[in-house]
Motif scaffolding. Sequence first.
Motif, PDB file in Angstrom:
ATOM      1  N   ALA A 271       0.845  -1.200   0.000  1.00 58.32           N
ATOM      2  CA  ALA A 271       0.000   0.000   0.000  1.00 58.32           C
ATOM      3  C   ALA A 271       0.879   1.249   0.000  1.00 58.32           C
ATOM      4  CB  ALA A 271      -0.915  -0.015   1.220  1.00 58.32           C
ATOM      5  N   LEU A 272       1.967   1.188   0.743  1.00 63.17           N
ATOM      6  CA  LEU A 272       2.861   2.348   0.792  1.00 63.17           C
ATOM      7  C   LEU A 272       3.523   2.589  -0.559  1.00 63.17           C
ATOM      8  CD1 LEU A 272       4.682   2.250   4.244  1.00 63.17           C
ATOM      9  CD2 LEU A 272       3.225   4.064   3.352  1.00 63.17           C
ATOM     10  N   GLU A 273       3.836   1.516  -1.263  1.00 65.05           N
ATOM     11  CA  GLU A 273       4.455   1.690  -2.589  1.00 65.05           C
ATOM     12  C   GLU A 273       3.513   2.449  -3.525  1.00 65.05           C
ATOM     13  OE1 GLU A 273       6.548  -1.343  -4.547  1.00 65.05           O
ATOM     14  OE2 GLU A 273       7.673  -1.925  -2.754  1.00 65.05           O
ATOM     15  N   GLU A 274       2.227   2.104  -3.470  1.00 59.61           N
ATOM     16  CA  GLU A 274       1.255   2.830  -4.299  1.00 59.61           C
ATOM     17  C   GLU A 274       1.207   4.295  -3.894  1.00 59.61           C
ATOM     18  OE1 GLU A 274      -2.599   0.891  -4.241  1.00 59.61           O
ATOM     19  OE2 GLU A 274      -1.571  -1.009  -4.653  1.00 59.61           O
ATOM     20  N   PHE A 275       1.254   4.498  -2.579  1.00 58.29           N
ATOM     21  CA  PHE A 275       1.229   5.864  -2.057  1.00 58.29           C
ATOM     22  C   PHE A 275       2.461   6.655  -2.524  1.00 58.29           C
ATOM     23  CE2 PHE A 275       2.316   8.975   1.227  1.00 58.29           C
ATOM     24  CZ  PHE A 275       1.151   9.709   1.295  1.00 58.29           C
ATOM     25  N   ILE A 276       3.632   6.007  -2.470  1.00 58.22           N
ATOM     26  CA  ILE A 276       4.879   6.666  -2.894  1.00 58.22           C
ATOM     27  C   ILE A 276       4.758   7.112  -4.351  1.00 58.22           C
ATOM     28  CG2 ILE A 276       7.355   6.311  -3.364  1.00 58.22           C
ATOM     29  CD1 ILE A 276       7.287   4.206  -1.036  1.00 58.22           C
ATOM     30  N   ARG A 277       4.206   6.225  -5.182  1.00 57.85           N
ATOM     31  CA  ARG A 277       4.097   6.556  -6.605  1.00 57.85           C
ATOM     32  C   ARG A 277       3.143   7.732  -6.820  1.00 57.85           C
ATOM     33  NH1 ARG A 277       6.371   3.808 -10.583  1.00 57.85           N
ATOM     34  NH2 ARG A 277       6.587   1.862  -9.425  1.00 57.85           N
ATOM     35  N   LYS A 278       2.035   7.684  -6.115  1.00 57.18           N
ATOM     36  CA  LYS A 278       1.030   8.750  -6.255  1.00 57.18           C
ATOM     37  C   LYS A 278       1.631  10.100  -5.837  1.00 57.18           C
ATOM     38  CE  LYS A 278      -2.635   9.341  -3.264  1.00 57.18           C
ATOM     39  NZ  LYS A 278      -2.719  10.550  -2.697  1.00 57.18           N
ATOM     40  N   VAL A 279       2.290  10.126  -4.681  1.00 58.54           N
ATOM     41  CA  VAL A 279       2.848  11.392  -4.194  1.00 58.54           C
ATOM     42  C   VAL A 279       3.959  11.875  -5.131  1.00 58.54           C
ATOM     43  CG1 VAL A 279       4.113  12.504  -2.304  1.00 58.54           C
ATOM     44  CG2 VAL A 279       2.248  10.930  -1.798  1.00 58.54           C
ATOM     45  N   THR A 280       4.818  10.949  -5.576  1.00 64.77           N
ATOM     46  CA  THR A 280       5.902  11.350  -6.486  1.00 64.77           C
ATOM     47  C   THR A 280       5.327  11.987  -7.743  1.00 64.77           C
ATOM     48  OG1 THR A 280       7.185   9.474  -5.710  1.00 64.77           O
ATOM     49  CG2 THR A 280       7.957  10.539  -7.699  1.00 64.77           C
ATOM     50  N   ARG A 281       4.293  11.357  -8.296  1.00 64.31           N
ATOM     51  CA  ARG A 281       3.700  11.910  -9.533  1.00 64.31           C
ATOM     52  C   ARG A 281       3.135  13.302  -9.289  1.00 64.31           C
ATOM     53  NH1 ARG A 281       0.973   6.488 -12.196  1.00 64.31           N
ATOM     54  NH2 ARG A 281       2.974   5.654 -12.916  1.00 64.31           N
ATOM     55  N   GLU A 282       2.485  13.479  -8.147  1.00 63.23           N
ATOM     56  CA  GLU A 282       1.934  14.812  -7.842  1.00 63.23           C
ATOM     57  C   GLU A 282       3.052  15.844  -7.722  1.00 63.23           C
ATOM     58  OE1 GLU A 282      -1.856  13.043  -5.320  1.00 63.23           O
ATOM     59  OE2 GLU A 282      -0.306  14.196  -4.260  1.00 63.23           O
ATOM     60  N   LEU A 283       4.124  15.446  -7.034  1.00 67.58           N
ATOM     61  CA  LEU A 283       5.231  16.394  -6.832  1.00 67.58           C
ATOM     62  C   LEU A 283       5.890  16.740  -8.165  1.00 67.58           C
ATOM     63  CD1 LEU A 283       6.806  14.840  -3.589  1.00 67.58           C
ATOM     64  CD2 LEU A 283       5.585  17.030  -3.754  1.00 67.58           C
ATOM     65  N   LEU A 284       6.075  15.735  -9.019  1.00 68.42           N
ATOM     66  CA  LEU A 284       6.725  15.990 -10.312  1.00 68.42           C
ATOM     67  C   LEU A 284       5.824  16.814 -11.225  1.00 68.42           C
ATOM     68  CD1 LEU A 284       8.440  12.542 -11.044  1.00 68.42           C
ATOM     69  CD2 LEU A 284       9.516  14.642 -10.213  1.00 68.42           C
ATOM     70  N   ALA A 285       4.516  16.592 -11.122  1.00 75.43           N
ATOM     71  CA  ALA A 285       3.576  17.338 -11.973  1.00 75.43           C
ATOM     72  C   ALA A 285       3.599  18.822 -11.622  1.00 75.43           C
ATOM     73  CB  ALA A 285       2.160  16.782 -11.815  1.00 75.43           C
ATOM     74  N   ALA A 286       3.979  19.137 -10.405  1.00 77.67           N
ATOM     75  CA  ALA A 286       3.989  20.548  -9.979  1.00 77.67           C
ATOM     76  C   ALA A 286       5.254  21.276 -10.424  1.00 77.67           C
ATOM     77  CB  ALA A 286       3.844  20.618  -8.459  1.00 77.67           C
TER      78      ALA A 286
END
Length: 383
Positions: free
Chosen positions: A98-113
């Motif tokens: 579950a944390l791995e999915e979370f890491i990917r989601k947060v990374t994508r949000e941070l990179l999109a910004a």
Amino acid sequence: MEFDPQELSAIDDPYPVFDELRKNHPVFYGAERDLWVVSRYEDVRAVLLDAETFASGMGTVPTGFVAIKPMMISRDPPYHTKLRGAVHPTFTPRRMRALEEFIRKVTRELLAAIDPEAETDLVGALTDPLPVAVITELLGVGIEDRVKFSENAGAVIHAAAGDGPSAEEGIHWIYAYLERVLALREKQPGDDLVSRLLHPEPDETRLTADEVVGFCALLLMAGTETTTNGLGNALVLLHEHPDVRRQLAQRPEGLSVAIEELLRLESPVPGLSRVTTRDVEIRGVKIPKGARVHMLFAAANRDEGAFPNADTLDPDRSPNAHLAFSLGIHFCLGASLARAELRIALEELLARFPDYRIVSDRWVRLRSDAARGFSFLPCVARP
Ligand code: HEM
């Protein structure tokens, strides 16, 4: 020769001094800090594996955090065994997935910004916020409290690493916050780590409230800045090795092996100390009981005896038994989480910005006693 192994981590290239130590002074007494420095791979490994002689004891991690609540990192068996044993079952494979999915989601949000054409500080944009988000997620800190939480945590962590003013207020804020989280989960358990620690299975050890709070604070301390620095160092190494970067962008499945090499070459925790519980001898050098022995992971990780072409970045190096996560009873509890963060963050970043360019004449290295990394990494994502 007089030198300070801890201050060395703050300079650009400490490795020539580490080489000198490893080759000519493998057990070096630094009078200024009253500290015995071991730098060869074999010796550091032996110290790590003999926890009875080389104790972690109170005081080896000099921070206000540790003094207040019990933490496994500064304890020895049998108490260390109890604390570590109690939290171990809570790091389940399901939670990790579950944390791995979370890491990917947060990374994508941070990179999109990130504005790809403008200059961005990668520390502020990615390497700092990601690990804090992961630990607060693990602890079940509500989204509305994360900013305040991470501000206080940042102040405390920088102070603990000798890179900021004292952070008494921050420490107390975090402890008070964690105590509130505990009280809440005591009454209303959820699917989070704190609830799981407060409500163990019948055959598992139950920790006291103080022990749970101490553990949560330790996760915050041990799991954020270390990962921030690991990620920052990795980004710089890949910036300096464009061929390797290109290769990994095209073949991201190579990242799992490559991140071990990145951690070996630039170890975020360059060294740690133990205290001797008896008189002991290393390579014929007598060290008295009660002495501080400093293990230079960053030097051991470049020992030719253990790693052929030790100064060269070999993304396919295998085996790679580096000591960046320590070894023995205190082996980093969060190693698999840290590895997942590094792997996923690099994978996402390289997919989006394979040619990122770091403005190397303006980066700022951490002025820290205990950590090797950067506090400012200006970068143009798509030059
Ligand atoms: C690249 C990132 C990281 C590095 C380089 C790192 C490094 C280390 C090292 C060297 C130690 C050993 C201390 C000793 O021998 O005395 C350690 C212990 C520890 N680490 Fe990490 N760490 C990282 C990430 C994490 C993360 C993400 C977490 C939390 C989820 C974490 C939690 C811990 C804990 C709880 C301990 C204490 C273990 C014990 O005393 O038994 N670390 N880490």
